[in-house]
Write a protein that holds these residues in place. Structure first.
Motif, short mmCIF file in Angstrom:
data_model
loop_
_atom_site.label_atom_id
_atom_site.label_comp_id
_atom_site.label_asym_id
_atom_site.label_seq_id
_atom_site.Cartn_x
_atom_site.Cartn_y
_atom_site.Cartn_z
N ASN A 30 0.79 -1.10 0.16
CA ASN A 30 0.16 0.07 -0.08
C ASN A 30 0.90 1.13 -0.01
O ASN A 30 1.82 1.14 0.69
CB ASN A 30 -0.80 -0.02 1.30
N LEU A 31 0.38 2.40 -0.52
CA LEU A 31 1.16 3.53 -0.64
C LEU A 31 0.67 4.71 -0.12
O LEU A 31 -0.82 4.74 0.17
CB LEU A 31 1.41 4.07 -2.32
N VAL A 32 1.18 5.65 0.59
CA VAL A 32 0.75 6.89 1.02
C VAL A 32 1.55 7.96 0.04
O VAL A 32 2.29 7.80 -0.99
CB VAL A 32 1.14 7.10 2.41
N ASN A 33 0.76 9.24 0.14
CA ASN A 33 1.18 10.13 -0.83
C ASN A 33 2.66 10.73 -0.55
O ASN A 33 2.83 12.08 -0.71
CB ASN A 33 0.09 11.01 -0.95
N GLN A 34 3.66 9.95 0.07
CA GLN A 34 4.86 10.75 0.08
C GLN A 34 5.95 9.43 -0.24
O GLN A 34 5.83 8.34 0.50
CB GLN A 34 5.03 11.15 1.40
N TYR A 35 6.74 9.88 -1.06
CA TYR A 35 7.87 8.82 -1.37
C TYR A 35 9.21 9.31 -1.16
O TYR A 35 9.48 10.79 -0.87
CB TYR A 35 7.84 8.65 -3.03
N ASN A 36 10.21 8.26 -0.92
CA ASN A 36 11.49 8.81 -0.51
C ASN A 36 12.35 8.29 -2.03
O ASN A 36 12.30 6.93 -2.32
CB ASN A 36 12.32 8.03 0.63
N VAL A 37 12.62 9.26 -2.82
CA VAL A 37 13.44 8.99 -4.07
C VAL A 37 14.98 9.16 -3.66
O VAL A 37 15.50 10.38 -3.05
CB VAL A 37 12.94 10.20 -5.17
N ARG A 38 15.70 8.07 -3.76
CA ARG A 38 16.93 7.99 -3.68
C ARG A 38 17.75 8.51 -4.82
O ARG A 38 17.75 7.49 -5.76
CB ARG A 38 17.42 6.86 -3.06
N PHE A 39 18.55 9.21 -4.71
CA PHE A 39 19.56 9.62 -5.91
C PHE A 39 21.20 9.32 -5.50
O PHE A 39 21.29 9.67 -4.15
CB PHE A 39 19.67 11.04 -6.34
N GLU A 40 22.05 8.67 -6.04
CA GLU A 40 23.24 8.80 -5.97
C GLU A 40 24.16 9.15 -6.86
O GLU A 40 23.67 9.22 -7.91
CB GLU A 40 23.62 7.17 -5.36
N SER A 41 25.45 9.41 -6.57
CA SER A 41 26.34 10.00 -7.54
C SER A 41 26.83 8.96 -8.59
O SER A 41 26.98 7.76 -8.08
CB SER A 41 27.38 10.91 -7.11
N ILE A 42 27.13 9.37 -9.68
CA ILE A 42 27.23 8.39 -10.71
C ILE A 42 28.90 8.00 -10.37
O ILE A 42 29.55 8.67 -9.94
CB ILE A 42 27.24 9.14 -12.19
N ASP A 43 29.12 6.78 -10.30
CA ASP A 43 30.57 6.32 -9.96
C ASP A 43 30.89 6.57 -8.29
O ASP A 43 32.09 6.79 -8.24
CB ASP A 43 31.44 6.45 -11.04
N THR A 44 30.12 6.92 -7.62
CA THR A 44 30.17 7.28 -6.18
C THR A 44 31.32 8.44 -6.16
O THR A 44 32.13 8.66 -5.34
CB THR A 44 30.93 6.19 -5.42
N TYR A 45 31.07 9.33 -7.21
CA TYR A 45 31.92 10.43 -7.38
C TYR A 45 31.50 11.53 -6.28
O TYR A 45 30.26 11.79 -6.30
CB TYR A 45 31.56 11.06 -8.66
N PRO A 46 32.33 12.02 -5.42
CA PRO A 46 31.86 12.76 -4.20
C PRO A 46 31.19 14.27 -4.80
O PRO A 46 31.53 14.88 -5.86
CB PRO A 46 33.23 13.33 -3.57
N LEU A 47 29.96 14.43 -4.14
CA LEU A 47 29.24 15.46 -4.58
C LEU A 47 29.17 16.75 -3.53
O LEU A 47 29.80 16.49 -2.59
CB LEU A 47 27.56 14.98 -4.68
N ASN A 48 28.79 17.68 -3.86
CA ASN A 48 28.85 18.99 -2.96
C ASN A 48 27.32 19.20 -2.80
O ASN A 48 26.52 18.99 -3.67
CB ASN A 48 29.83 19.93 -3.38
N GLN A 49 27.37 20.19 -1.89
CA GLN A 49 25.87 20.84 -1.56
C GLN A 49 25.29 21.42 -2.68
O GLN A 49 24.06 21.34 -3.03
CB GLN A 49 25.66 21.66 -0.29
N GLN A 50 26.17 22.24 -3.68
CA GLN A 50 25.25 22.82 -4.88
C GLN A 50 24.95 21.88 -5.91
O GLN A 50 23.84 22.19 -6.29
CB GLN A 50 26.61 23.70 -5.49
N ASP A 51 25.41 20.50 -5.83
CA ASP A 51 24.80 19.71 -6.81
C ASP A 51 23.51 19.34 -6.53
O ASP A 51 22.57 19.11 -7.15
CB ASP A 51 25.87 18.37 -6.75
N VAL A 52 23.53 19.09 -5.03
CA VAL A 52 22.19 18.83 -4.64
C VAL A 52 21.06 19.76 -4.52
O VAL A 52 19.91 19.36 -4.92
CB VAL A 52 22.34 18.15 -2.84
N ILE A 53 21.47 20.99 -4.28
CA ILE A 53 20.78 22.08 -4.65
C ILE A 53 19.89 22.11 -6.14
O ILE A 53 18.95 22.37 -6.47
CB ILE A 53 21.16 23.32 -4.08
#
Ligand code: NAD
Length: 483
Positions: free
Chosen positions: A427-450
Motif C-alpha cells: 500500500n502507498l501513501v502520498n509521500q515517497y523517498n526518492v534516492r539519488f546517488e552520484s554516478i560512480d560514487t563521485y563525491p558531490l557537493n551541496q550545490q549539486d544537491v541544490i
C-alpha cells in the motif's frame, strides 16, 4: 544548603508539603527557595512554564526538587518537565525500583525480590519533539540519537553500577530495526563497557526485555536505555513493585540535577489530600544522598520502611481491609516512626558529609563533539516528495532530473522499496523517498544537491531531504526494506 523547590500542579503541592514536613521534622539542614514553574505559570503567559527568576534560581543553586507538573493540552506548548530536563542537560534519568516490605505485589507474594535501576537517556530521541506534517497524510518525528549524548548517559550508568556493586548492566535497545540510531547507542555501550571489565555487560532487544522483566525481574540489575524505551520500561518496572506511587526519579546532569516522582499530577485525586507521597519522598532520599545528607536520608527511609511494614498505607495500595490514611496522616505516621528500624532493607546510618556541590558557573554553552576519524563525503541524497502517482510514473519523471551527476537508485514508500522492484501489494501513501546517488560514487557537493532540488521541484513538492554521507567505507544511511 539551599535548594530550589517547585511544588507543581495537581497533587504536587499536597505531596510536596507532606515531604517537606517530614524533612523539617527530621531537621534536614536544607533551606528552600520556592520557584514558579508549572501549568499556572504557562497560564500567566510564560511559554516555557517557568519564570525567568525561577530559571536563574535553579541555575544558581544547582538542585531542583519538584512536584509533578501538568502539560497543558494545546498547540505549541511543550512539557515543562521535559523542557527542564533538556534545558539543564540532565542527561541521565535514574529510576530505582525496589521491593518494599508491606507493599504487596505478585512478586513479593512469590518471594521474588526486585531491585532494578533503570537509567534512561533524558535529552534526545523522540523527546526532541521535532515533528512536522509533510503532507496532509504524513507526519514525521525526527529521532536524534547522538554519540556524545549516548556516551554521557552510558558513562553515568556504568559509574553508578560500579558504585552500587551491581552484578549486571544491560543495554535495552531496538538495534535490530533501528540499526543506525539504536546501533550507535549500543556501540557506545560496548565502548564504555571495556573500561569496566568487572561488570557483566550485555544487551537485549527491548521487547524481549519487557517479557523477561515480567517473568524474571530478579535477573536484572542496572538497565540503560534510550529515552522513549526507557520511559516505557520504567513504568513497567513501577508496576512490578506496586505502582507509580513507589517510583522515584533523579535527573542527573553535570551542573544541575532535578529530583521528582515518576508519576504525574493525578488530576483525578488532586485537592483531596489522599495522594501517596512515597514516590516523591523516595526521590527526596536520592537528593539527600546526592547532597551528602546520608544520615537524614537513612533515618527517614528506615522510618518509611518501618511504616510500610506495619501495613500503614494510603488509598492507592495496601490491605483494603485496613483503613487507609490520607496524605497528611501518612506523613505524620512516618514522622512518629523516626528511630525505628525495619525488619528488611534497613539503611546504615552513615554520618552526613559536610558541603554541597555548588554548580560551576558557565559562561557559554558546552559543545559536545567527538573526534571525526574518517573523512566525510556526500555520495547522494534522499528526496522526500509528495505524490499520489504510481512508482514507475514517478521514476520516469525523476530520471529526467537526474542529469549527469546523479543516478536514480530506488524509490520507497514508508520505508519499503517500490521501484525498481517491489510488489503491487504494498500500500502507498502520498509521500515517497526518492534516492539519488552520484554516478560512480563521485563525491558531490551541496550545490549539486541544490541543483537537483531546484530541477525536481519543477515536478514535485519536496517535503524534506537528507544527504547520503559516507565516512570512509561506512555508509551513514539505511536501506529500504526489500532493497
Ligand atoms: P498520573 O501519573 O498523573 O496518573 C496516573 C494514575 O495514577 C491516576 O489514576 C492517578 O490517580 C494515579 N496516581 C499517580 N500518582 C499517584 C500518587 N502519588 N498517589 C496515588 N495515586 C497516584 O498520569 P496522567 O494522568 O497520565 O498525567 C496527568 C498529568 O501529569 C498530565 O498533564 C501529564 O503531562 C503530567 N505528568 C507529569 C509528570 C511530571 O511532572 N514528571 C510525569 C507524568 C505525567
Amino acid at each position: 544548603m539551599k535548594i530550589a523547590v517547585a511544588k507543581g500542579d495537581g497533587i504536587g503541592p499536597e505531596i510536596m508539603s507532606a515531604v517537606l514536613k517530614i524533612f523539617d521534622a527530621n531537621k534536614v539542614p536544607l533551606e528552600y527557595e520556592m520557584v514558579d514553574m508549572g501549568k499556572w505559570v504557562f497560564d500567566k503567559g510564560f511559554s516555557n512554564g517557568m519564570t525567568p527568576e525561577a530559571q536563574q534560581t535553579i541555575e544558581r543553586l544547582g538542585i531542583l526538587f519538584k512536584g509533578p507538573m501538568e502539560t497543558p493540552k494545546g498547540k505549541g506548548v511543550k512539557s515543562v518537565n521535559v523542557t527542564a530536563r533538556k534545558t539543564w542537560n540532565t542527561y541521565a534519568n535514574k529510576r530505582v525500583f525496589q521491593t518494599l516490605h508491606g507493599v504487596d505485589t505478585v512478586f513479593s507474594k512469590a518471594g521474588i525480590p526486585i531491585d532494578i535501576t533503570v537509567v534512561r537517556e533524558n535529552i534526545e530521541d523522540t523527546y526532541g519533539g521535532i515533528e512536522h506534517m509533510l503532507t496532509h497524510d504524513v507526519a514525521l518525528s525526527r529521532r536524534f540519537i547522538t554519540r556524545p549524548g549516548s556516551m554521557q548517559v552510558i558513562r553515568y550508568a556504568f559509574a553508578m553500577a560500579r558504585q552500587k556493586n551491581a552484578r549486571r548492566i544491560t543495554c535495552g535497545h531496538k538495534a535490530n530495526i533501528m540499526k543506525i540510531t539504536d546501533g550507535l547507542f549500543l556501540e557506545c555501550f560496548y565502548e564504555v563497557a571495556k573500561e569496566y571489565p568487572e561488570l557483566k555487560a550485555d544487551d537485549i532487544i527491548v521487547d524481549d526485555l519487557c517479557m523477561k522483566l515480567v517473568t524474571r525481574p530478579d535477573t536484572f540489575d542496572v538497565v540503560v536505555l534510550t529515552n522513549l524505551q526507557g520511559d516505557i520500561v520504567s513504568d513497567l518496572c513501577a508496576g512490578l513493585v506496586g505502582g507509580l506511587g513507589f517510583a522515584p526519579s533523579a535527573n542527573i546532569g553535570d551542573h544541575i540535577c532535578i529530583f521528582e516522582a515518576v508519576h504525574g499530577t493525578a488530576p483525578d485525586i488532586a485537592g483531596k489530600n489522599i495522594a501517596n507521597p512515597t514516590a516523591l519522598l523516595l526521590s527526596g532520599f536520592a537528593m539527600l544522598r546526592h547532597l551528602g545528607l546520608t544520615e537524614n536520608a537513612a533515618i527517614i527511609e528506615n522510618a518509611l520502611l518501618y511504616t510500610l511494614e506495619q501495613g500503614v498505607h494510603t488509598g492507592d495500595f495496601g490491605d483494603k481491609n485496613k483503613p487507609s490514611l490520607n496524605t497528611t496522616e501518612f506523613a505524620d505516621a512516618i514522622i512518629s516512626n523516626f528511630g525505628k528500624m525495619p525488619q528488611l532493607n534497613a539503611k546504615e546510618l552513615l554520618a552526613n558529609k559536610p558541603g554541597t556541590p555548588t554548580p560551576l558557573k558557565l559562561e557559554k554553552n558546552t559543545m559536545l563533539e567527538s573526534k571525526e576519524i574518517e573523512n566525510e563525503k556526500i555520495i547522494g541524497v534522499d528526496m522526500f516528495i509528495e505524490s499520489n502517482e504510481q512508482p514507475d510514473v514517478i521514476a520516469k519523471k525523476c530520471q529526467r532530473h537526474a542529469g549527469v551527476k546523479f543516478n536514480l537508485v530506488n524509490i520507497s514508500n514508508r520505508g519499503t522499496q517500490v521501484w525498481p522492484t517491489g510488489s503491487v501489494y504494498t500500500n502507498l501513501v502520498n509521500q515517497y523517498n526518492v534516492r539519488f546517488e552520484s554516478i560512480d560514487t563521485y563525491p558531490l557537493n551541496q550545490q549539486d544537491v541544490i541543483g537537483l532540488y531546484v530541477s525536481l521541484s519543477g515536478d514535485f513538492k519536496i517535503c524534506s531531504l537528507e544527504l547520503l554521507n559516507m565516512w570512509g567505507e561506512k555508509k551513514s544511511y539505511s536501506s529500504a526494506a526489500g532493497q
